[in-house]
Design a protein around this motif. Structure first.
Motif, short mmCIF file in Angstrom:
data_model
loop_
_atom_site.label_atom_id
_atom_site.label_comp_id
_atom_site.label_asym_id
_atom_site.label_seq_id
_atom_site.Cartn_x
_atom_site.Cartn_y
_atom_site.Cartn_z
N GLY A 63 16.57 52.34 71.48
CA GLY A 63 16.46 53.63 70.82
C GLY A 63 16.45 54.77 71.82
N ALA A 64 17.40 55.70 71.68
CA ALA A 64 17.54 56.87 72.57
C ALA A 64 17.72 56.47 74.03
CB ALA A 64 16.34 57.81 72.42
N GLY A 130 6.16 45.89 75.12
CA GLY A 130 6.87 47.02 74.55
C GLY A 130 6.10 48.29 74.85
N GLN A 131 6.82 49.32 75.27
CA GLN A 131 6.18 50.58 75.65
C GLN A 131 6.27 51.58 74.51
OE1 GLN A 131 8.55 51.29 79.20
NE2 GLN A 131 6.96 50.40 80.52
N ARG A 132 5.13 51.94 73.96
CA ARG A 132 5.10 52.92 72.86
C ARG A 132 5.48 54.31 73.36
NH1 ARG A 132 0.33 49.80 72.20
NH2 ARG A 132 0.27 48.57 70.27
N LYS A 133 5.12 54.61 74.58
CA LYS A 133 5.44 55.89 75.21
C LYS A 133 6.18 55.63 76.52
CE LYS A 133 3.04 58.76 72.46
NZ LYS A 133 3.60 59.96 71.77
N GLN A 143 7.82 59.89 73.19
CA GLN A 143 7.80 58.87 72.15
C GLN A 143 9.00 57.94 72.31
OE1 GLN A 143 5.53 58.32 69.62
NE2 GLN A 143 6.72 56.49 69.17
N ASN A 144 8.75 56.63 72.29
CA ASN A 144 9.85 55.67 72.28
C ASN A 144 10.17 55.29 70.84
OD1 ASN A 144 10.31 55.54 75.04
ND2 ASN A 144 8.81 53.93 75.38
N TYR A 145 11.44 55.15 70.54
CA TYR A 145 11.89 54.90 69.18
C TYR A 145 12.44 53.48 69.05
CZ TYR A 145 11.46 59.94 69.17
OH TYR A 145 10.97 61.21 69.30
N TYR A 146 12.21 52.87 67.89
CA TYR A 146 12.68 51.51 67.63
C TYR A 146 12.26 50.55 68.73
CZ TYR A 146 15.54 54.01 64.23
OH TYR A 146 15.95 54.82 63.20
N MET A 147 10.99 50.67 69.12
CA MET A 147 10.49 49.87 70.23
C MET A 147 10.61 48.38 69.94
SD MET A 147 7.49 48.03 71.28
CE MET A 147 5.99 48.77 70.65
N HIS A 148 10.14 47.92 68.77
CA HIS A 148 10.16 46.50 68.47
C HIS A 148 11.60 45.96 68.42
CE1 HIS A 148 6.04 47.43 67.03
NE2 HIS A 148 5.80 46.22 67.49
N GLU A 149 12.48 46.69 67.77
CA GLU A 149 13.87 46.24 67.69
C GLU A 149 14.51 46.18 69.08
OE1 GLU A 149 12.86 48.38 63.82
OE2 GLU A 149 12.45 48.65 65.96
N SER A 150 14.27 47.21 69.89
CA SER A 150 14.87 47.27 71.23
C SER A 150 14.38 46.12 72.10
CB SER A 150 14.53 48.61 71.89
OG SER A 150 15.01 49.70 71.11
N VAL A 151 13.07 45.87 72.08
CA VAL A 151 12.51 44.80 72.90
C VAL A 151 13.01 43.45 72.42
CG1 VAL A 151 10.38 43.65 73.62
CG2 VAL A 151 10.48 46.15 73.56
#
Length: 224
Positions: A63-64, A130-133, A143-151
């Motif tokens: 994400g991003a 996974g990094q939330r920030k 802010q990190n977006y789609y963290m779970h999907e990306s990881v």
């Protein structure tokens, strides 16, 4: 780089229909031999191979393009043992009833239990966070977006890369996994997502027949 700056697309080699089919079949023939191995022993890891596999995982889409992941490479016997002790504590609760009857029945054909000896035996445990920030550049706390999907995608890339080097692997997700932050020295704003156990299959390793059953194409896909 300024926002919206671009560089030219690097064209892939031109391939015929037959070559594309052959390439995907070659990959499928290789990746379908990857199996989760619960009998992992020690042996040379080839550090450069591990690091290259991590770099391959780092090319995954995110994400991003924030790349919200961190891979803690745990080789210390003491740290691996601490992970085992903490994981088995959670697993004992899980198998003693927390999982529920239906979940335990689903796991029964695989023969899993709360004994995670491979966490001591394998020479490497990769703790995936996974990094939330974060952000793309050091020091950012956006802010990190789609963290779970990306990881999740990055973990898939990593498993494929490790398989290419013919390492035996196993994914493990004790719940909860907060103990990993302290053992691996990771900040509280990172969420442990998965353990990937890496090593070499023991000479007498085996896998459950149940694990070899894979759904055919018409059960996992449809042309619309």
């Amino acid at each position: 780089m300024k926002p919206h700056d671009t560089i030219p697309w690097i064209a892939y080699p031109d391939m015929s229909v037959e070559e594309r089919i052959a390439a995907t079949k070659d990959f499928y023939d290789s990746i379908k031999t990857r199996r989760t191995c619960r009998f992992i022993g020690s042996g040379p890891l080839a550090r450069e191979a591990i690091e290259t596999a991590i770099m391959a995982a780092g090319t995954a889409p995110s994400g991003a393009n924030h790349q919200p992941w961190h891979f803690a490479l745990v080789t210390s016997p003491e740290a691996r043992h601490r992970i085992r002790i903490a994981a088995e504590e959670e697993e004992r609760v899980f198998y003693s009833g927390k999982a529920g009857k239906e979940w335990l029945e689903a796991l029964a054909p695989l023969g899993t239990d709360d004994d995670k000896a491979y966490l001591d035996a394998a020479p490497l445990i990769i703790a995936v966070f996974g990094q939330r920030k974060g952000g793309l550049y050091p020091g950012e706390m956006r802010q990190n977006y789609y963290m779970h999907e990306s990881v999740g995608i990055a973990c898939g890339f990593l498993l494929a890369a490790l398989h290419a080097a013919k390492f035996a692997t196993l994914t493990h997700t004790p719940n909860p996994m907060n103990f990993l932050n302290e053992i691996c020295g990771r900040p509280a704003n990172e969420k442990p997502v998965m353990l990937i156990v890496v090593g070499h299959a023991e000479a007498d390793a085996s896998i459950p027949v149940h694990a070899t059953i894979k759904k055919p194409f018409d059960q996992i896909a449809s042309w619309i």
